[in-house]
Design an enzyme around this catalytic site. Structure first.
Site, PDB file in Angstrom:
ATOM      1  CB  ALA A  67     -34.160 -36.843 -14.837  1.00  0.00           C
ATOM      2  CB  CYS A 125     -43.123 -42.012  -9.312  1.00  0.00           C
ATOM      3  SG  CYS A 125     -44.034 -43.412  -8.765  1.00  0.00           S
ATOM      4  CB  THR A 188     -38.331 -32.666  -7.675  1.00  0.00           C
ATOM      5  OG1 THR A 188     -39.197 -33.825  -8.351  1.00  0.00           O
ATOM      6  CG2 THR A 188     -37.297 -33.160  -6.754  1.00  0.00           C
ATOM      7  N   GLY A 261     -33.779 -32.159   1.872  1.00  0.00           N
ATOM      8  CA  GLY A 261     -33.063 -33.154   0.751  1.00  0.00           C
ATOM      9  C   GLY A 261     -31.855 -32.328   0.278  1.00  0.00           C
TER      10      GLY A 261
HETATM   11  C1  LIG Z   1     -31.258 -36.833  -6.221  1.00  0.00           C
HETATM   12  C2  LIG Z   1     -32.700 -36.867  -5.582  1.00  0.00           C
HETATM   13  C3  LIG Z   1     -33.254 -38.072  -5.680  1.00  0.00           C
HETATM   14  C4  LIG Z   1     -34.612 -38.127  -5.035  1.00  0.00           C
HETATM   15  N1  LIG Z   1     -35.275 -39.276  -4.823  1.00  0.00           N
HETATM   16  C5  LIG Z   1     -36.561 -39.585  -4.395  1.00  0.00           C
HETATM   17  C6  LIG Z   1     -37.254 -40.697  -4.070  1.00  0.00           C
HETATM   18  O1  LIG Z   1     -36.533 -41.883  -4.366  1.00  0.00           O
HETATM   19  N2  LIG Z   1     -38.267 -40.761  -3.815  1.00  0.00           N
HETATM   20  C7  LIG Z   1     -39.013 -39.475  -3.352  1.00  0.00           C
HETATM   21  O2  LIG Z   1     -40.240 -39.644  -2.833  1.00  0.00           O
HETATM   22  N3  LIG Z   1     -38.546 -38.253  -3.462  1.00  0.00           N
HETATM   23  C8  LIG Z   1     -37.099 -38.253  -4.136  1.00  0.00           C
HETATM   24  N4  LIG Z   1     -36.623 -37.019  -4.284  1.00  0.00           N
HETATM   25  C9  LIG Z   1     -37.431 -35.585  -3.745  1.00  0.00           C
HETATM   26  C10 LIG Z   1     -37.026 -35.254  -2.593  1.00  0.00           C
HETATM   27  O3  LIG Z   1     -37.213 -36.345  -1.550  1.00  0.00           O
HETATM   28  C11 LIG Z   1     -37.479 -33.997  -2.064  1.00  0.00           C
HETATM   29  O4  LIG Z   1     -39.085 -34.191  -2.244  1.00  0.00           O
HETATM   30  C12 LIG Z   1     -37.245 -32.934  -3.263  1.00  0.00           C
HETATM   31  O5  LIG Z   1     -35.899 -32.833  -3.583  1.00  0.00           O
HETATM   32  C13 LIG Z   1     -37.642 -31.467  -2.500  1.00  0.00           C
HETATM   33  O6  LIG Z   1     -36.824 -31.389  -1.282  1.00  0.00           O
HETATM   34  P1  LIG Z   1     -35.658 -30.560  -1.226  1.00  0.00           P
HETATM   35  O7  LIG Z   1     -35.727 -29.163  -1.862  1.00  0.00           O
HETATM   36  O8  LIG Z   1     -35.062 -30.347   0.213  1.00  0.00           O
HETATM   37  O9  LIG Z   1     -34.380 -31.372  -2.039  1.00  0.00           O
HETATM   38  C14 LIG Z   1     -35.227 -36.986  -4.510  1.00  0.00           C
HETATM   39  C15 LIG Z   1     -34.521 -35.772  -4.817  1.00  0.00           C
HETATM   40  C16 LIG Z   1     -33.391 -35.628  -5.596  1.00  0.00           C
HETATM   41  C17 LIG Z   1     -32.663 -34.369  -5.326  1.00  0.00           C
END
Ligand SMILES: Cc1cc2nc3c(=O)[nH]c(=O)nc-3n(C[C@H](O)[C@H](O)[C@H](O)COP(=O)(O)O)c2cc1C
Length: 298
Positions: A67, A125, A188, A261
């Site tokens: 978060a 968001c 997420t 990510g």
């Molecule tokens: C620390 C962190 C920060 C994130 N910040 C953003 C963000 O600024 N904008 C966004 O669209 N998604 C954000 N996400 C979501 C990721 O882009 C992605 O959709 C999500 O983590 C699922 O992919 P993963 O399982 O490969 O991490 C963030 C995820 C993490 C873990």
């Protein structure tokens, strides 16, 4: 493994997900040099925002909970980043968010003038106008943001969706009808919570957080599968991808590109080179091409 996506040629189908590495132009350049086909910036918002207090991220072994609270310098305070990124020799996606349609439009107009290759709208968001509701859980509000932003920009628009939607295929269809050029899924999962039993308190300062990494992959694959059935525009499949086998699974569900990510934390910044190699090896062993496997699970 070069691939065409919305008129651009990418060196491979792998995409850095928004948010995990921030917006420093030096880091984004390094990710490209380390084998990433398309680099997404951290979501840029209308006003400077600190984000939440620490702890904001926790590794759960099977994935992460975070978060961070969308920290942003605000779209007007990124002069150095834009200055360097305008001279880049690699493709980028600028991710944007807003608390209202007007805020989305304001940020989109400015960001479009900086000439990113694509603009991604983070409709996952909370929307302050609707008391914390998320634009992307509702087809009408998703459509309204796409329609409004589309008018302000002159690059292709990607809509990033949330798995919290009741019917993610319906949301994707609304975005496509409103003019979205591609869909990115998923953001997420959650929100979830982790409690420290010694202090008897939630560990994250914000208490609740979004889940990412390997544990969310089955949900992400199902979402991509549902979206592929619902729309004709290309999909960036994202959520829990760590290996070449995971990327191939996403493509079989219907993804054209595959986002990574959290796994950057597990396998390092050169994960893109590693995953491309693993995909190449699998395809060679099975005598198959990317086109052969795309949507094969349907
Ligand atoms: C620390 C962190 C920060 C994130 N910040 C953003 C963000 O600024 N904008 C966004 O669209 N998604 C954000 N996400 C979501 C990721 O882009 C992605 O959709 C999500 O983590 C699922 O992919 P993963 O399982 O490969 O991490 C963030 C995820 C993490 C873990």
């Amino acid at each position: 493994m070069a691939i065409k996506f919305l008129g651009k040629t990418l060196k491979n189908p792998l995409v850095l997900a928004s948010g995990v590495l921030g917006n420093s132009s030096a880091i984004l350049k390094r990710v490209h040099e380390q084998g990433c086909g398309l680099v997404t910036m951290k979501s840029i918002g209308p006003e400077p925002r600190d984000g939440h207090k620490n702890p904001t991220v926790m590794d759960l072994g099977s994935g992460m909970i975070n978060a961070v609270g969308l920290p942003t310098p605000g779209y007007l305070n990124m002069k150095n980043e834009w200055h360097d990124l305008e001279k880049r020799n690699f493709p980028i996606v600028a991710s944007i968010y807003g608390g209202s349609i007007e805020e989305f439009q304001k940020v989109a107009r400015f960001v479009s003038s900086k000439k990113p290759d694509f603009i991604e709208i983070n409709i996952s968001c909370p929307n302050s106008e609707k008391h914390g509701m998320i634009f992307g859980v509702n087809p009408e509000s998703s459509r309204d943001v796409v329609l409004a932003v589309k008018k302000e920009i002159n690059v292709p628009l990607i809509a990033k969706l949330t798995p919290q939607a009741l019917d993610i295929g319906e949301i994707a269809r609304a975005c496509e009808k409103a003019g979205a050029d591609a869909i990115c899924a998923i953001n997420t999962l959650g929100p979830g919570m982790v409690i420290d039993i010694e202090s008897q308190m939630p560990i994250l300062s914000f208490k609740k957080g979004g889940l990412s990494g390997p544990m969310i992959k089955p949900v992400a694959v199902r979402c991509v599968y549902d979206i592929y059935k619902a729309v004709d525009i290309p999909i960036i499949g994202l959520g829990g991808v760590t290996t070449g086998a995971d990327a191939i699974e996403m493509i079989m569900a219907g993804a054209s590109l595959v986002g990574i990510g959290s796994a950057v934390n597990y396998r390092g910044i050169d994960i893109f080179t590693k995953v491309t190699k693993e995909m190449d090896t699998w395809l060679l062993e099975h005598d198959l091409s990317m086109e052969d496997i795309k949507g094969a699970a349907h």
